[in-house]
Design a protein around this motif. Structure first.
Motif, PDB file in Angstrom:
ATOM      1  N   ASP A 296       0.566  -1.081  -0.297  1.00 62.84           N
ATOM      2  CA  ASP A 296      -0.024   0.044   0.357  1.00 62.84           C
ATOM      3  C   ASP A 296       0.361   1.803   0.053  1.00 62.84           C
ATOM      4  N   PHE A 297       2.462   1.256  -0.485  1.00 64.89           N
ATOM      5  CA  PHE A 297       3.012   1.935   0.302  1.00 64.89           C
ATOM      6  C   PHE A 297       2.430   3.481  -1.299  1.00 64.89           C
ATOM      7  N   THR A 298       1.966   4.068  -0.827  1.00 69.86           N
ATOM      8  CA  THR A 298       1.941   5.618  -1.310  1.00 69.86           C
ATOM      9  C   THR A 298       3.107   6.092  -3.090  1.00 69.86           C
ATOM     10  N   VAL A 299       2.527   6.323  -3.889  1.00 69.03           N
ATOM     11  CA  VAL A 299       4.291   6.870  -5.524  1.00 69.03           C
ATOM     12  C   VAL A 299       5.584   7.291  -4.639  1.00 69.03           C
ATOM     13  N   CYS A 300       5.146   8.286  -3.602  1.00 70.41           N
ATOM     14  CA  CYS A 300       6.362   8.827  -2.746  1.00 70.41           C
ATOM     15  C   CYS A 300       7.451   7.964  -1.800  1.00 70.41           C
ATOM     16  N   GLN A 301       6.718   6.695  -1.052  1.00 66.47           N
ATOM     17  CA  GLN A 301       7.107   6.176  -0.331  1.00 66.47           C
ATOM     18  C   GLN A 301       8.112   5.805  -1.202  1.00 66.47           C
ATOM     19  N   ILE A 302       7.567   4.679  -2.323  1.00 69.83           N
ATOM     20  CA  ILE A 302       7.769   4.082  -3.129  1.00 69.83           C
ATOM     21  C   ILE A 302       9.535   4.762  -3.786  1.00 69.83           C
ATOM     22  N   SER A 303       9.303   5.782  -4.819  1.00 70.18           N
ATOM     23  CA  SER A 303       9.879   6.662  -5.123  1.00 70.18           C
ATOM     24  C   SER A 303      11.628   6.975  -3.931  1.00 70.18           C
ATOM     25  N   GLU A 304      10.912   7.101  -2.740  1.00 73.61           N
ATOM     26  CA  GLU A 304      12.535   7.271  -1.594  1.00 73.61           C
ATOM     27  C   GLU A 304      12.807   5.871  -1.709  1.00 73.61           C
ATOM     28  N   ARG A 305      12.094   4.771  -1.233  1.00 70.94           N
ATOM     29  CA  ARG A 305      12.739   3.682  -1.637  1.00 70.94           C
ATOM     30  C   ARG A 305      13.188   3.037  -2.326  1.00 70.94           C
ATOM     31  N   LEU A 306      13.371   3.606  -4.488  1.00 77.58           N
ATOM     32  CA  LEU A 306      14.366   3.116  -4.881  1.00 77.58           C
ATOM     33  C   LEU A 306      14.908   4.380  -5.146  1.00 77.58           C
ATOM     34  N   ASN A 307      14.908   5.402  -4.827  1.00 78.47           N
ATOM     35  CA  ASN A 307      16.077   6.561  -4.218  1.00 78.47           C
ATOM     36  C   ASN A 307      16.184   7.884  -5.320  1.00 78.47           C
ATOM     37  N   PHE A 308      15.011   7.845  -5.497  1.00 83.18           N
ATOM     38  CA  PHE A 308      14.807   8.908  -6.922  1.00 83.18           C
ATOM     39  C   PHE A 308      14.863  10.035  -6.563  1.00 83.18           C
ATOM     40  N   PRO A 309      15.615  10.912  -6.958  1.00 85.33           N
ATOM     41  CA  PRO A 309      15.091  12.873  -6.543  1.00 85.33           C
ATOM     42  C   PRO A 309      14.372  13.272  -5.870  1.00 85.33           C
ATOM     43  N   THR A 310      13.503  13.061  -7.119  1.00 86.81           N
ATOM     44  CA  THR A 310      11.707  13.678  -6.682  1.00 86.81           C
ATOM     45  C   THR A 310      10.692  12.423  -7.319  1.00 86.81           C
ATOM     46  N   ASP A 311       9.770  12.748  -7.075  1.00 88.63           N
ATOM     47  CA  ASP A 311       8.375  11.834  -6.792  1.00 88.63           C
ATOM     48  C   ASP A 311       8.256  12.231  -8.752  1.00 88.63           C
ATOM     49  N   SER A 312       8.248  13.277  -8.820  1.00 84.08           N
ATOM     50  CA  SER A 312       8.290  13.508 -10.443  1.00 84.08           C
ATOM     51  C   SER A 312       9.506  12.797 -11.664  1.00 84.08           C
ATOM     52  N   ALA A 313      10.139  12.347 -11.057  1.00 84.27           N
ATOM     53  CA  ALA A 313      11.682  11.562 -11.362  1.00 84.27           C
ATOM     54  C   ALA A 313      10.717  10.538 -12.046  1.00 84.27           C
TER      55      ALA A 313
ATOM     56  N   VAL B 239       8.753   9.318 -11.234  1.00 83.16           N
ATOM     57  CA  VAL B 239       6.910   9.206 -12.207  1.00 83.16           C
ATOM     58  C   VAL B 239       7.217   9.201 -13.575  1.00 83.16           C
ATOM     59  N   ARG B 240       7.924   9.671 -14.102  1.00 89.36           N
ATOM     60  CA  ARG B 240       8.839   9.463 -15.306  1.00 89.36           C
ATOM     61  C   ARG B 240       9.327   8.747 -16.120  1.00 89.36           C
ATOM     62  N   PHE B 241      10.104   8.169 -14.713  1.00 93.79           N
ATOM     63  CA  PHE B 241      10.783   6.845 -15.002  1.00 93.79           C
ATOM     64  C   PHE B 241       9.875   5.586 -15.572  1.00 93.79           C
ATOM     65  N   PHE B 242       8.689   5.572 -14.368  1.00 89.23           N
ATOM     66  CA  PHE B 242       8.185   4.014 -14.720  1.00 89.23           C
ATOM     67  C   PHE B 242       7.147   4.678 -16.025  1.00 89.23           C
ATOM     68  N   ARG B 243       6.894   5.339 -16.573  1.00 91.46           N
ATOM     69  CA  ARG B 243       5.958   6.247 -16.918  1.00 91.46           C
ATOM     70  C   ARG B 243       6.496   5.592 -18.802  1.00 91.46           C
ATOM     71  N   THR B 244       7.754   6.158 -18.593  1.00 92.24           N
ATOM     72  CA  THR B 244       8.851   5.458 -20.431  1.00 92.24           C
ATOM     73  C   THR B 244       8.730   4.213 -20.434  1.00 92.24           C
TER      74      THR B 244
ATOM     75  N   ALA C  18       6.862   1.558 -18.196  1.00100.08           N
ATOM     76  CA  ALA C  18       5.580   0.655 -18.101  1.00100.08           C
ATOM     77  C   ALA C  18       4.910   1.077 -19.561  1.00100.08           C
ATOM     78  N   GLY C  19       4.973   2.555 -20.015  1.00 99.07           N
ATOM     79  CA  GLY C  19       3.566   2.823 -20.799  1.00 99.07           C
ATOM     80  C   GLY C  19       2.551   3.962 -20.102  1.00 99.07           C
ATOM     81  N   CYS C  20       2.511   3.692 -18.545  1.00100.34           N
ATOM     82  CA  CYS C  20       1.374   4.930 -18.404  1.00100.34           C
ATOM     83  C   CYS C  20       1.943   5.010 -16.357  1.00100.34           C
ATOM     84  N   THR C  21       1.227   5.314 -16.061  1.00 98.83           N
ATOM     85  CA  THR C  21       1.762   6.038 -14.933  1.00 98.83           C
ATOM     86  C   THR C  21       1.783   4.616 -13.670  1.00 98.83           C
ATOM     87  N   PRO C  22       2.516   5.425 -12.149  1.00102.40           N
ATOM     88  CA  PRO C  22       2.697   4.139 -11.367  1.00102.40           C
ATOM     89  C   PRO C  22       0.783   3.814 -11.200  1.00102.40           C
TER      90      PRO C  22
END
Length: 290
Positions: free
Chosen positions: A243-260, A262-267, A269-273
């Motif tokens: 049930d982790f939020t996008v913010c929590q997942i972003s932090e766990r995977l050490n992305f600099p920002t949530d938007s970074a 989301v951009r990675f995932f969209r690129t 996986a072809g969709c947003t998280p």
């Protein structure tokens, strides 16, 4: 030599399929190469078959299992006339939905030692699952739930087999093969924090260019592609199994920002998280192949 990519349509549009390998591949498959984005669990129940997975060859006799990991190149070199290999193809997306946590150490072990010996009872258990699946191979919702449970049972048995399987040492690796194995060992330890090729190259005391060349020559995919693939796989697991939020997942995977993130995932996986969490994924290969 061309490499044939096994697609969803080859699995009748499903996320998994139980197949007889030689029947599934058809005539003239000897010497050809195949690749699948998911897992292939293969059990030799009769005869023998000589295969190549990426850069290594294996002689598989009756009573042995071998596993082809996602995006690994699989080739059939030769086989006996009486060979029979039961195979279960499982998509990555289906694996993300299973109620088990990935054991990355075990995956690293299978990457190096993809074959394991089954005892008589394990072979019988696997074949019984195969037979039961054929009986319930229907589209009704209840039958699909039974199929899901059978696939989970097979995966868990395979996991237990490989956890108990002794590693057969291989001292014939080339420099590029040894470097590739070392890279994957590092990647499994650090992918959540380190996503730059230079980090892994520095750890292995080679240049990023040389590491990329070595890994691509062995696996046919670049270092950055494998980094992206593992990060994407872990992202999907968090989205489906927690049930982790996008913010929590972003932090766990050490992305600099949530938007970074989301951009990675969209690129890749072809969709947003959040779209993926709701089941709206577009099938798309992760990473690039440069």
């Amino acid at each position: 030599m061309n490499t044939y990519r096994i697609e969803d349509r080859d699995l009748n549009g499903r996320n998994f399929a139980f197949k007889d390998l030689t029947t599934f591949l058809g005539q003239g498959f000897q010497g050809q190469s195949f690749v699948f984005d998911g897992f292939a669990f293969c059990i030799c129940t009769n005869g023998c078959i000589r295969i190549r997975i990426n850069y290594s060859e294996y002689q598989v006799m009756s009573g042995k299992m071998f596993v082809v990991l996602p995006k690994h190149i699989f080739s059939v070199l030769e086989y006996s006339a009486d060979v029979k290999v039961r195979t279960v193809f499982i998509s990555l997306d289906f694996m993300h939905h299973l109620p088990i946590t990935p054991d990355f150490d075990l995956l690293a072990h299978i990457n190096i030692y993809p074959c394991a010996k089954l005892d008589k009872e394990q072979v019988e258990d696997m074949m019984n699952l195969y037979s039961v699946f054929q009986h319930y191979d229907k589209e009704e919702k209840l039958y699909r739930q039974i199929q899901d449970a059978l696939v989970l049972s097979l995966v868990l048995i395979a996991v237990s087999v490989f956890k108990e399987s002794p590693a057969e040492q291989d001292n014939t690796s080339t420099r590029q093969e040894s470097l590739t194995r070392s890279f994957f060992n590092l990647l499994l330890q650090h992918f959540e924090i380190e996503k730059n090729v230079s980090f892994y190259a520095d750890k292995l005391c080679v240049t990023p260019k040389y590491l990329t060349m070595a890994v691509k020559s062995v696996t046919r995919h670049s270092v950055q592609c494998w980094i992206n693939e593992l990060v994407l796989t872990e992202s999907k697991r968090y989205l489906k199994m927690t049930d982790f939020t996008v913010c929590q997942i972003s932090e766990r995977l050490n992305f600099p920002t949530d938007s970074a993130f989301v951009r990675f995932f969209r690129t890749h996986a072809g969709c947003t998280p959040l779209e993926y969490r709701k089941g709206k994924e577009t099938i798309k290969m992760a990473g690039n192949r440069r």
